[in-house]
Write a protein that holds these residues in place. Structure first.
Motif, PDB file in Angstrom:
ATOM      1  N   ALA A 298       0.833  -1.208   0.000  1.00 19.68           N
ATOM      2  CA  ALA A 298       0.000   0.000   0.000  1.00 19.68           C
ATOM      3  C   ALA A 298       0.868   1.258   0.000  1.00 19.68           C
ATOM      4  O   ALA A 298       0.548   2.238  -0.675  1.00 19.68           O
ATOM      5  CB  ALA A 298      -0.936  -0.010   1.208  1.00 19.68           C
ATOM      6  N   MET A 299       1.967   1.234   0.750  1.00 20.95           N
ATOM      7  CA  MET A 299       2.881   2.384   0.771  1.00 20.95           C
ATOM      8  C   MET A 299       3.446   2.655  -0.624  1.00 20.95           C
ATOM      9  O   MET A 299       3.576   3.816  -1.041  1.00 20.95           O
ATOM     10  CB  MET A 299       4.026   2.141   1.752  1.00 20.95           C
ATOM     11  N   ILE A 300       3.770   1.590  -1.342  1.00 17.39           N
ATOM     12  CA  ILE A 300       4.298   1.750  -2.703  1.00 17.39           C
ATOM     13  C   ILE A 300       3.220   2.321  -3.614  1.00 17.39           C
ATOM     14  O   ILE A 300       3.472   3.279  -4.365  1.00 17.39           O
ATOM     15  CB  ILE A 300       4.827   0.406  -3.233  1.00 17.39           C
ATOM     16  N   THR A 301       2.012   1.767  -3.545  1.00 15.30           N
ATOM     17  CA  THR A 301       0.911   2.229  -4.396  1.00 15.30           C
ATOM     18  C   THR A 301       0.591   3.695  -4.140  1.00 15.30           C
ATOM     19  O   THR A 301       0.506   4.499  -5.073  1.00 15.30           O
ATOM     20  CB  THR A 301      -0.343   1.364  -4.155  1.00 15.30           C
ATOM     21  N   VAL A 302       0.432   4.056  -2.876  1.00 15.77           N
ATOM     22  CA  VAL A 302       0.105   5.438  -2.535  1.00 15.77           C
ATOM     23  C   VAL A 302       1.289   6.359  -2.848  1.00 15.77           C
ATOM     24  O   VAL A 302       1.110   7.454  -3.388  1.00 15.77           O
ATOM     25  CB  VAL A 302      -0.318   5.554  -1.057  1.00 15.77           C
ATOM     26  N   GLY A 303       2.493   5.905  -2.538  1.00 17.89           N
ATOM     27  CA  GLY A 303       3.684   6.703  -2.831  1.00 17.89           C
ATOM     28  C   GLY A 303       3.824   7.006  -4.313  1.00 17.89           C
ATOM     29  O   GLY A 303       4.198   8.121  -4.692  1.00 17.89           O
ATOM     30  N   ASN A 304       3.525   6.027  -5.167  1.00 18.48           N
ATOM     31  CA  ASN A 304       3.581   6.257  -6.616  1.00 18.48           C
ATOM     32  C   ASN A 304       2.569   7.307  -7.053  1.00 18.48           C
ATOM     33  O   ASN A 304       2.861   8.130  -7.917  1.00 18.48           O
ATOM     34  CB  ASN A 304       3.326   4.948  -7.378  1.00 18.48           C
ATOM     35  N   GLN A 305       1.396   7.281  -6.461  1.00 16.78           N
ATOM     36  CA  GLN A 305       0.349   8.231  -6.836  1.00 16.78           C
ATOM     37  C   GLN A 305       0.629   9.641  -6.318  1.00 16.78           C
ATOM     38  O   GLN A 305       0.136  10.620  -6.880  1.00 16.78           O
ATOM     39  CB  GLN A 305      -1.006   7.750  -6.320  1.00 16.78           C
ATOM     40  N   LEU A 306       1.420   9.734  -5.258  1.00 21.75           N
ATOM     41  CA  LEU A 306       1.721  11.045  -4.663  1.00 21.75           C
ATOM     42  C   LEU A 306       3.152  11.512  -4.951  1.00 21.75           C
ATOM     43  O   LEU A 306       3.584  12.524  -4.400  1.00 21.75           O
ATOM     44  CB  LEU A 306       1.506  10.977  -3.148  1.00 21.75           C
ATOM     45  N   ALA A 307       3.887  10.829  -5.805  1.00 21.06           N
ATOM     46  CA  ALA A 307       5.310  11.123  -6.018  1.00 21.06           C
ATOM     47  C   ALA A 307       5.557  12.554  -6.494  1.00 21.06           C
ATOM     48  O   ALA A 307       6.434  13.250  -5.955  1.00 21.06           O
ATOM     49  CB  ALA A 307       5.917  10.124  -6.994  1.00 21.06           C
ATOM     50  N   VAL A 308       4.822  13.018  -7.467  1.00 16.61           N
ATOM     51  CA  VAL A 308       5.022  14.374  -7.999  1.00 16.61           C
ATOM     52  C   VAL A 308       4.638  15.405  -6.943  1.00 16.61           C
ATOM     53  O   VAL A 308       5.354  16.389  -6.731  1.00 16.61           O
ATOM     54  CB  VAL A 308       4.220  14.566  -9.303  1.00 16.61           C
ATOM     55  N   TRP A 309       3.519  15.168  -6.261  1.00 11.77           N
ATOM     56  CA  TRP A 309       3.050  16.054  -5.199  1.00 11.77           C
ATOM     57  C   TRP A 309       4.084  16.128  -4.072  1.00 11.77           C
ATOM     58  O   TRP A 309       4.401  17.213  -3.572  1.00 11.77           O
ATOM     59  CB  TRP A 309       1.711  15.511  -4.701  1.00 11.77           C
ATOM     60  N   GLN A 310       4.629  14.967  -3.699  1.00  8.45           N
ATOM     61  CA  GLN A 310       5.653  14.907  -2.648  1.00  8.45           C
ATOM     62  C   GLN A 310       6.903  15.675  -3.075  1.00  8.45           C
ATOM     63  O   GLN A 310       7.458  16.464  -2.299  1.00  8.45           O
ATOM     64  CB  GLN A 310       6.007  13.450  -2.344  1.00  8.45           C
ATOM     65  N   ALA A 311       7.343  15.460  -4.314  1.00 10.69           N
ATOM     66  CA  ALA A 311       8.553  16.124  -4.808  1.00 10.69           C
ATOM     67  C   ALA A 311       8.396  17.645  -4.789  1.00 10.69           C
ATOM     68  O   ALA A 311       9.337  18.366  -4.425  1.00 10.69           O
ATOM     69  CB  ALA A 311       8.879  15.633  -6.219  1.00 10.69           C
ATOM     70  N   ALA A 312       7.226  18.136  -5.156  1.00 11.16           N
ATOM     71  CA  ALA A 312       6.984  19.585  -5.141  1.00 11.16           C
ATOM     72  C   ALA A 312       7.105  20.140  -3.723  1.00 11.16           C
ATOM     73  O   ALA A 312       7.698  21.205  -3.516  1.00 11.16           O
ATOM     74  CB  ALA A 312       5.605  19.891  -5.721  1.00 11.16           C
ATOM     75  N   HIS A 313       6.575  19.421  -2.756  1.00 13.98           N
ATOM     76  CA  HIS A 313       6.668  19.873  -1.370  1.00 13.98           C
ATOM     77  C   HIS A 313       8.102  19.767  -0.842  1.00 13.98           C
ATOM     78  O   HIS A 313       8.552  20.635  -0.083  1.00 13.98           O
ATOM     79  CB  HIS A 313       5.707  19.090  -0.478  1.00 13.98           C
ATOM     80  N   MET A 314       8.802  18.732  -1.238  1.00 16.31           N
ATOM     81  CA  MET A 314      10.195  18.590  -0.798  1.00 16.31           C
ATOM     82  C   MET A 314      11.056  19.710  -1.382  1.00 16.31           C
ATOM     83  O   MET A 314      11.921  20.256  -0.686  1.00 16.31           O
ATOM     84  CB  MET A 314      10.743  17.215  -1.194  1.00 16.31           C
ATOM     85  N   LEU A 315      10.809  20.061  -2.656  1.00 14.44           N
ATOM     86  CA  LEU A 315      11.552  21.167  -3.276  1.00 14.44           C
ATOM     87  C   LEU A 315      11.242  22.496  -2.597  1.00 14.44           C
ATOM     88  O   LEU A 315      12.082  23.397  -2.583  1.00 14.44           O
ATOM     89  CB  LEU A 315      11.236  21.256  -4.771  1.00 14.44           C
ATOM     90  N   ALA A 316      10.057  22.613  -2.022  1.00 18.49           N
ATOM     91  CA  ALA A 316       9.681  23.826  -1.295  1.00 18.49           C
ATOM     92  C   ALA A 316      10.283  23.849   0.108  1.00 18.49           C
ATOM     93  O   ALA A 316      10.057  24.794   0.865  1.00 18.49           O
ATOM     94  CB  ALA A 316       8.159  23.937  -1.226  1.00 18.49           C
ATOM     95  N   GLY A 317      11.029  22.794   0.465  1.00 13.81           N
ATOM     96  CA  GLY A 317      11.704  22.757   1.755  1.00 13.81           C
ATOM     97  C   GLY A 317      10.884  22.184   2.892  1.00 13.81           C
ATOM     98  O   GLY A 317      11.245  22.339   4.061  1.00 13.81           O
TER      99      GLY A 317
END
Length: 160
Positions: free
Chosen positions: A58-77
Motif C-alpha cells: 500500500a505504501m508503494i501504491t500510494v507513494g507512486n500516486q503522490l510522487a510528484v506532489w511529494q517532490a513539489a513539497h520537498m523542493l519547497a523545503g
C-alpha cells in the motif's frame, strides 16, 4: 439477587501488540500495525508478516500516486508530510489522516482479496461475491483519500 458475573481470572487478557512500526521513506509517516489493525478491524489471524507485506504494498501504491506532489513539497523545503500546511483534526494534520486512511484501505483490500479461496464450492462462490463489493469500496476509499490530499475532485464516470 441473581445475575451473571465474571471473575477477573476468567476474563481474557488484553492483546498487547509487539509489532514494530512499519518504517516509511522518512517523508511520509511510519505506520503502526496495532493502530491499523484496530482502525480496519484486521484480526490476529493475519500474521504480522502478511500485514507488513500488505502495508508496504500500500505504501508503494500510494507513494507512486503522490510522487510528484511529494517532490513539489520537498523542493519547497517541507521536511515531512506533517509539516505540509493543513488544517488539523484532533491535533493531527488532515493530510496525515488522509494518508493513513489510504494506506489502511489499500492494505485491507489486499488482505481481503488474498484470503478468498481460489477453488470455491457453490456456497464459497456466493460468499466471494458478497466480499467483492467491499474490496471495490476499500479501493474507492483509498482513491478518495488520495484525491482529497491532492485537492482534486472525486470524479466518477460511467460509459453507457
Amino acid at each position: 439477587m441473581t445475575g451473571f458475573s465474571c471473575t477477573p481470572s476468567l476474563m481474557p487478557a488484553p492483546v498487547v501488540s509487539t509489532e514494530a512500526p512499519i518504517r516509511n521513506d522518512g517523508w511520509f509517516p511510519d505506520i503502526d500495525p496495532a493502530e491499523l489493525r484496530a482502525a480496519r478491524r484486521i484480526r490476529e489471524v493475519i500474521t504480522p508478516e502478511r500485514l507488513k507485506l500488505a502495508v508496504t504494498g500500500a505504501m508503494i501504491t500510494v507513494g507512486n500516486q503522490l510522487a510528484v506532489w511529494q517532490a513539489a513539497h520537498m523542493l519547497a523545503g517541507i521536511a515531512d508530510l506533517a509539516a505540509v500546511p493543513s488544517r488539523k483534526l484532533d491535533d493531527t494534520s488532515r493530510l496525515v489522516l488522509l494518508y493513513t486512511r489510504a494506506i489502511g484501505a489499500y492494505a485491507k483490500a489486499e488482505l481481503v482479496e488474498a484470503y478468498r479461496d481460489t477453488d470455491l464450492t457453490g456456497q464459497g462462490q456466493h460468499d466471494a461475491e458478497t466480499v467483492e463489493p467491499s474490496i471495490v469500496e476499500l479501493r474507492r476509499d483509498a482513491i478518495h483519500a488520495i484525491r482529497d490530499m491532492l485537492a482534486r475532485p472525486r470524479l466518477r464516470a460511467e460509459l453507457i
